[in-house]
Write an enzyme that holds these catalytic residues in place. Structure first.
Site, PDB file in Angstrom:
ATOM      1  N   SER A   1      53.661  10.374  20.435  1.00 40.43           N
ATOM      2  CA  SER A   1      53.212   9.284  21.505  1.00 40.43           C
ATOM      3  C   SER A   1      53.861   9.780  22.625  1.00 40.43           C
ATOM      4  O   SER A   1      55.329   9.810  22.759  1.00 40.43           O
ATOM      5  CB  SER A   1      53.781   8.009  20.992  1.00 40.43           C
ATOM      6  OG  SER A   1      53.099   7.013  21.929  1.00 40.43           O
ATOM      7  N   GLU A   2      53.222   9.883  23.720  1.00 41.02           N
ATOM      8  CA  GLU A   2      53.975  10.667  24.951  1.00 41.02           C
ATOM      9  C   GLU A   2      55.155   9.698  25.605  1.00 41.02           C
ATOM     10  O   GLU A   2      55.542  10.285  26.758  1.00 41.02           O
ATOM     11  CB  GLU A   2      52.786  10.937  25.947  1.00 41.02           C
ATOM     12  CG  GLU A   2      52.023   9.892  26.695  1.00 41.02           C
ATOM     13  CD  GLU A   2      50.724   9.647  25.869  1.00 41.02           C
ATOM     14  OE1 GLU A   2      50.754   9.918  24.760  1.00 41.02           O
ATOM     15  OE2 GLU A   2      49.784   9.005  26.383  1.00 41.02           O
ATOM     16  N   ASN A   3      55.132   8.250  25.330  1.00 34.73           N
ATOM     17  CA  ASN A   3      56.284   7.753  25.952  1.00 34.73           C
ATOM     18  C   ASN A   3      57.593   8.139  25.264  1.00 34.73           C
ATOM     19  O   ASN A   3      58.659   7.588  25.514  1.00 34.73           O
ATOM     20  CB  ASN A   3      55.971   6.263  25.795  1.00 34.73           C
ATOM     21  CG  ASN A   3      55.865   5.694  24.328  1.00 34.73           C
ATOM     22  OD1 ASN A   3      55.174   6.469  23.592  1.00 34.73           O
ATOM     23  ND2 ASN A   3      56.497   4.722  23.929  1.00 34.73           N
TER      24      ASN A   3
END
Lengths: 233, 219
Positions: free
Chosen positions: B46-48
């Site tokens: 998840s890119e966060n």
């Protein structure tokens, strides 16, 4: 504040020196990991014409969204701003300027800014509106866009624990943009959940070394959840 | 019959391989996590800043500091890692993520994708999509084959502002699975009961049809 005691005890002291027209870099992703009290202090100070650099601009009535209420933000640099009716209104009326920046490029712009790298080439955005007007270069057969770094007059971040040296540890995914934002401010202010004694943070586990941080303040956080999803367990 | 959202996700899940690091976009791509084939292990990025994303939390597990890139509360699996946004996009940009699945408004026969901006409508931003399409080793796009008026979304040239150029490798629509190579869409599979003629009719870009096109198989 003598020596290496970066702890301040009021929000006035935490944001002292912030002036109209300055650039403020803010950590956080959505409402996760945002320095709530420092944002509230900026609202209280009524500082205007700010350029705010952050992945998002909060929501109506919370986070960076509250700075829109008195039109304190002149320009927003962000990757996604879709959560905010007031933002849309000010954007459409031309009161607010927005520079949409790919999320990874935004993170790297902050990192580069803090690391003394003035610009970098990335494939992200090549051939898209993001690359318009920017220098491009072909390297080993692939096309790249030159993206300038970002620094701020202030950086405001949220951390979990800090010591008086300004060493920071972040909690879970509230880390997000905070470590890069912390490196990119001339004055970096960390609002934290807990201030611990020097030595309590394991040196090899510190996320942001204190050299990047000028001020630390203990905050109280609402930690609002943007999208509450639950499974039956 | 055209596939449901769940069936599109099920078909995309067949692209997963053991040991893959995978980034799933918002919408149908998110559903892919529900259909990981038995016996294989994948890590969701998840890119966060989370590698090893787990399911939504129970009421007791909810933690405001634990969210995914869709800003939803989430959990981390055992063996997960959490890191900054710069580190996260270093993984993505550096080509370490094996597969990215994302939605789109349009894709063209040269693998260009438009997924973030419709001129005249309010633009909310590209988020991490431009980084993901520029960086992933393999990109699968999920979308409906045509819009609600029957206009094809598989075009000769994208008409909307691009998210990335020459990056889409495979498309799973409600009608077909197609590969993008050599400046054309290559039809690989049909949705059950959908004819090659219908797919041809709803594909505006160059479509290559070689031999008998099998129907998708769902286990």
């Amino acid at each position: 504040m003598a020596g290496f005691n970066k702890v301040v005890h009021s929000y006035e002291d935490a944001m002292a020196g912030l002036q109209d027209g300055m650039t403020v870099i803010a950590g956080g992703f959505g409402l996760c990991g945002i320095p709530e009290g420092l944002i509230a202090q900026i609202k209280k100070m009524k500082t205007k014409d700010l350029t705010v650099v952050s992945n998002n601009c909060g929501v109506d009535g919370f986070g960076l969204g509250i700075l829109l209420e008195d039109r304190q933000i002149k320009k927003m640099v962000a990757s996604y701003v879709g959560e905010n009716a007031l933002f849309e209104k000010q954007l459409l009326s031309g009161e607010l300027e927005v520079e949409l920046t790919p999320q990874g490029t935004l993170a790297e712009k902050m990192r580069a800014g803090g690391a003394g790298i003035p610009a970098f080439f990335t494939a992200t955005g090549y051939g898209t509106p993001v690359a318009e007007g920017k220098e491009t270069r072909e390297i080993d057969g692939r096309h790249y866009v030159l993206e300038p770094a970002i620094t701020g007059d202030f950086a405001i971040v949220r951390a979990w624990k800090a010591d008086r040296y300004g060493n920071l540890v972040f909690r879970h995914t509230s880390m997000n943009f905070n470590p890069m934002a912390a490196t990119a401010g001339k004055i970096t202010v960390a609002e934290v959940e807990e201030i611990v004694e020097p030595g309590e943070l394991e040196p090899s586990q510190i996320h942001t070394p204190g050299i990047y941080v000028q001020r630390v303040i203990k905050g109280n956080f609402e930690k609002r959840i943007e999208r509450r999803m639950v499974r039956q367990g | 019959m055209a596939l449901s959202r769940e069936q599109v996700a099920m078909r995309v899940a067949q692209e997963l391989q053991d040991g893959y690091y995978v980034n799933l976009g918002i919408g149908i791509p998110t559903l892919v996590a529900n259909y990981v084939p038995a016996g294989i292990e994948v890590m969701l990025q998840s890119e966060n800043g989370l590698l090893g994303m787990g399911p939504y939390p129970t009421e007791d597990e909810i933690d405001a500091d634990m969210i995914n890139a869709g800003k939803e509360t989430v959990t981390a699996i055992k063996g997960a890692a959490i890191f900054s946004s710069a580190e996260s996009f270093a993984m993505i940009r550096g080509g370490h993520v094996d597969l990215t699945v994302l939605g789109a408004f349009e894709v063209d026969q040269n693998g260009n994708i438009a997924s973030w901006m419709i001129p005249g409508k309010l633009v909310k931003g590209m988020g991490g999509a431009m980084d993901l399409v520029a960086g992933a080793q393999n990109i699968v796009v999920t979308m409906t084959h045509a819009d609600k008026y029957g206009n094809s979304k598989l075009l000769t040239d994208c008409t909307l502002p691009l998210t990335g150029v020459g990056c889409v490798k495979k498309i799973v629509t409600d009608l077909a699975v197609l590969e993008v190579r050599n400046g054309a869409f290559h039809l690989l599979e049909r949705a059950p009961g959908i004819s090659v003629e219908e797919i041809q009719q709803k594909t505006a870009g160059k479509l290559v049809i070689e031999g008998d096109i099998p129907e998708m198989v769902f286990n």
